[in-house]
Design an enzyme around this catalytic site. Structure first.
Site, PDB file in Angstrom:
ATOM      1  N   GLU A  50       0.570  -1.259   0.222  1.00 58.54           N
ATOM      2  CA  GLU A  50      -0.139   0.279  -0.084  1.00 58.54           C
ATOM      3  C   GLU A  50       1.354   1.240  -0.032  1.00 58.54           C
ATOM      4  O   GLU A  50       1.262   1.485   0.965  1.00 58.54           O
ATOM      5  CB  GLU A  50      -1.132  -0.437   1.047  1.00 58.54           C
ATOM      6  CG  GLU A  50      -2.115   0.774   1.257  1.00 58.54           C
ATOM      7  CD  GLU A  50      -2.833   1.520   2.158  1.00 58.54           C
ATOM      8  OE1 GLU A  50      -3.598   2.647   2.738  1.00 58.54           O
ATOM      9  OE2 GLU A  50      -2.350   0.766   3.537  1.00 58.54           O
ATOM     10  N   ASP A  75       5.250   4.492   3.527  1.00 67.48           N
ATOM     11  CA  ASP A  75       5.028   5.906   3.674  1.00 67.48           C
ATOM     12  C   ASP A  75       6.134   6.946   4.640  1.00 67.48           C
ATOM     13  O   ASP A  75       7.168   6.430   4.710  1.00 67.48           O
ATOM     14  CB  ASP A  75       3.593   6.395   4.738  1.00 67.48           C
ATOM     15  CG  ASP A  75       3.607   7.827   4.436  1.00 67.48           C
ATOM     16  OD1 ASP A  75       1.812   7.491   4.086  1.00 67.48           O
ATOM     17  OD2 ASP A  75       2.881   8.567   5.343  1.00 67.48           O
ATOM     18  N   ASP A 124      -1.546  12.344  -3.079  1.00 66.13           N
ATOM     19  CA  ASP A 124      -1.820  13.761  -2.642  1.00 66.13           C
ATOM     20  C   ASP A 124      -1.850  13.538  -4.153  1.00 66.13           C
ATOM     21  O   ASP A 124      -1.551  13.087  -5.319  1.00 66.13           O
ATOM     22  CB  ASP A 124      -0.635  13.827  -2.200  1.00 66.13           C
ATOM     23  CG  ASP A 124      -0.714  14.634  -0.909  1.00 66.13           C
ATOM     24  OD1 ASP A 124      -1.424  13.920  -0.073  1.00 66.13           O
ATOM     25  OD2 ASP A 124       0.718  13.752  -0.112  1.00 66.13           O
ATOM     26  N   LYS A 128      -0.567  20.343  -9.966  1.00 63.74           N
ATOM     27  CA  LYS A 128       0.183  21.584 -10.192  1.00 63.74           C
ATOM     28  C   LYS A 128       1.752  20.394 -11.064  1.00 63.74           C
ATOM     29  O   LYS A 128       2.408  20.666 -11.668  1.00 63.74           O
ATOM     30  CB  LYS A 128       0.773  22.690  -9.612  1.00 63.74           C
ATOM     31  CG  LYS A 128      -0.208  23.676  -9.037  1.00 63.74           C
ATOM     32  CD  LYS A 128       0.049  24.990  -9.023  1.00 63.74           C
ATOM     33  CE  LYS A 128      -0.938  26.095  -9.183  1.00 63.74           C
ATOM     34  NZ  LYS A 128      -1.199  26.314  -7.567  1.00 63.74           N
ATOM     35  N   ASP A 158     -10.172  10.509  -4.241  1.00 62.96           N
ATOM     36  CA  ASP A 158     -11.695  11.435  -3.974  1.00 62.96           C
ATOM     37  C   ASP A 158     -11.740  12.561  -4.864  1.00 62.96           C
ATOM     38  O   ASP A 158     -12.400  13.046  -5.497  1.00 62.96           O
ATOM     39  CB  ASP A 158     -11.449  12.335  -2.451  1.00 62.96           C
ATOM     40  CG  ASP A 158     -10.477  12.663  -2.516  1.00 62.96           C
ATOM     41  OD1 ASP A 158      -9.328  12.504  -1.884  1.00 62.96           O
ATOM     42  OD2 ASP A 158     -10.539  14.352  -2.047  1.00 62.96           O
TER      43      ASP A 158
HETATM   44  C1  LIG Z   1      -3.952  11.782   1.909  1.00 64.57           C
HETATM   45  S1  LIG Z   1      -2.644  11.419   2.760  1.00 64.57           S
HETATM   46  C2  LIG Z   1      -3.122   9.370   2.759  1.00 64.57           C
HETATM   47  C3  LIG Z   1      -3.164   8.283   3.669  1.00 64.57           C
HETATM   48  C4  LIG Z   1      -3.877   7.218   3.725  1.00 64.57           C
HETATM   49  N1  LIG Z   1      -3.661   6.157   2.303  1.00 64.57           N
HETATM   50  C5  LIG Z   1      -5.769   6.730   3.872  1.00 64.57           C
HETATM   51  O1  LIG Z   1      -5.929   7.308   2.998  1.00 64.57           O
HETATM   52  O2  LIG Z   1      -5.987   7.484   4.649  1.00 64.57           O
HETATM   53  C6  LIG Z   1      -1.998  10.559   1.420  1.00 64.57           C
HETATM   54  C7  LIG Z   1      -0.810   9.996   2.184  1.00 64.57           C
HETATM   55  O3  LIG Z   1       0.359   9.630   1.091  1.00 64.57           O
HETATM   56  C8  LIG Z   1       2.045  10.151   1.606  1.00 64.57           C
HETATM   57  N2  LIG Z   1       3.082  10.711   0.083  1.00 64.57           N
HETATM   58  C9  LIG Z   1       2.855  10.705  -0.204  1.00 64.57           C
HETATM   59  N3  LIG Z   1       3.764  11.188  -0.922  1.00 64.57           N
HETATM   60  C10 LIG Z   1       4.983  10.191  -0.856  1.00 64.57           C
HETATM   61  C11 LIG Z   1       6.135   9.653  -0.961  1.00 64.57           C
HETATM   62  N4  LIG Z   1       6.532  10.396  -2.255  1.00 64.57           N
HETATM   63  N5  LIG Z   1       6.102   9.415  -0.490  1.00 64.57           N
HETATM   64  C12 LIG Z   1       6.233   8.304   0.572  1.00 64.57           C
HETATM   65  N6  LIG Z   1       4.944   8.765   1.090  1.00 64.57           N
HETATM   66  C13 LIG Z   1       4.027   9.233   0.529  1.00 64.57           C
HETATM   67  C14 LIG Z   1       1.760  10.746   2.821  1.00 64.57           C
HETATM   68  O4  LIG Z   1       3.134  11.123   4.117  1.00 64.57           O
HETATM   69  C15 LIG Z   1      -0.027  10.767   3.462  1.00 64.57           C
HETATM   70  O5  LIG Z   1       0.609   9.814   4.086  1.00 64.57           O
END
Ligand SMILES: C[S@@+](CC[C@H](N)C(=O)[O-])C[C@H]1O[C@@H](n2cnc3c(N)ncnc32)[C@H](O)[C@@H]1O
Length: 228
Positions: A50, A75, A124, A128, A158
């Site tokens: 995941e 993460d 995320d 951009k 979403d």
């Molecule tokens: C919006 S949260 C979603 C967390 C989880 N998947 C959920 O749905 O509850 C996005 C997660 O992606 C991680 N993340 C984003 N870009 C990342 C990257 N390049 N490498 C590691 N983690 C990343 C962030 O730290 C964050 O915890």
């Protein structure tokens, strides 16, 4: 930095299921379990990743549903990973692990064909910066190096924009096959559509962010595709 965050970072170092390696170590020595995850888990069951797992509750939930598979949540945020690592450790879930790293470095952690499935959950959307999206060609290129041929990749988000970008821009350009795509996952209940088996897996449990978005009444998009 919050008091709890520091405590959680310290506790993270004690969890046998949470791996964090500095960039320098990765470069010099590589990651010790690369190609040897079966030894860590004590079996050669298929491995699901995941990516961007946050608190890891989806990783843990999937691992409870499928004890015959191994699950690794990835993460960059240690304070979030603490939650999942602690639950899995306390509940003696031997089929769960976590890696704290930037997903840009993910290739360093797995040997070719070591992984059988990927879930990308509520990443995320990066409106951009297309080359930071976890489903852009650059990242899919990393995943190709360690996925078994034909392995599924699931994206739940979403963000209609990220969904449409993945479905309409990335997939048609590359060598991918879409198995299923929907702009509103829960509008098609799995129980009334046994002809679409992947709906069961996509609907059976929700991530932390997914539950928040559902509570706000936002539709959840879902796409399942494979690299040919
Ligand atoms: C919006 S949260 C979603 C967390 C989880 N998947 C959920 O749905 O509850 C996005 C997660 O992606 C991680 N993340 C984003 N870009 C990342 C990257 N390049 N490498 C590691 N983690 C990343 C962030 O730290 C964050 O915890």
């Amino acid at each position: 930095m919050g008091h709890h965050k520091l405590e959680h970072f310290a506790e993270n170092l004690t969890f046998p299921n949470l791996f964090q390696v500095s960039y320098e170590m990765l470069k010099q020595e590589g990651f010790a379990l690369r190609g040897r995850w079966a030894e860590h888990f004590g079996n050669s069951n298929p491995i699901t990743l995941e990516l961007g797992c946050g608190k890891g509750d989806y990783t843990v939930a999937l691992a409870r549903i499928h004890p015959d598979r191994n699950y690794i949540g990835v993460d960059i945020k240690g304070a979030r990973l603490w939650r999942g690592a602690k639950t899995a450790h306390e509940d003696h879930m031997d089929n769960v692990a976590f890696i704290r790293t930037r997903i840009e470095l993910i290739e360093q952690f797995f040997a070719p064909e070591e992984v059988s499935e990927i879930w990308i959950t509520f990443p995320d959307p990066q409106p951009k910066r297309a080359n930071k999206r976890l489903t852009c060609e650059r990242f899919l290129g990393y995943y190709k190096h360690f996925l078994k041929p034909g392995s599924p990749i699931h994206l739940k988000t979403d963000s209609q924009e990220l969904h449409e970008y993945t479905r309409d821009e990335v997939i048609p350009e590359g060598h991918y096959t879409v198995e299923y795509a929907t702009n509103d996952l829960y509008a098609t209940p799995a129980e009334v559509h046994p002809d679409i088996p992947c709906l069961v897996e996509a609907q059976m449990t929700q991530t932390f962010y997914e539950r928040m978005f559902l509570a706000e009444g936002k539709p959840i998009t879902y796409i399942k595709f494979r690299i040919n």
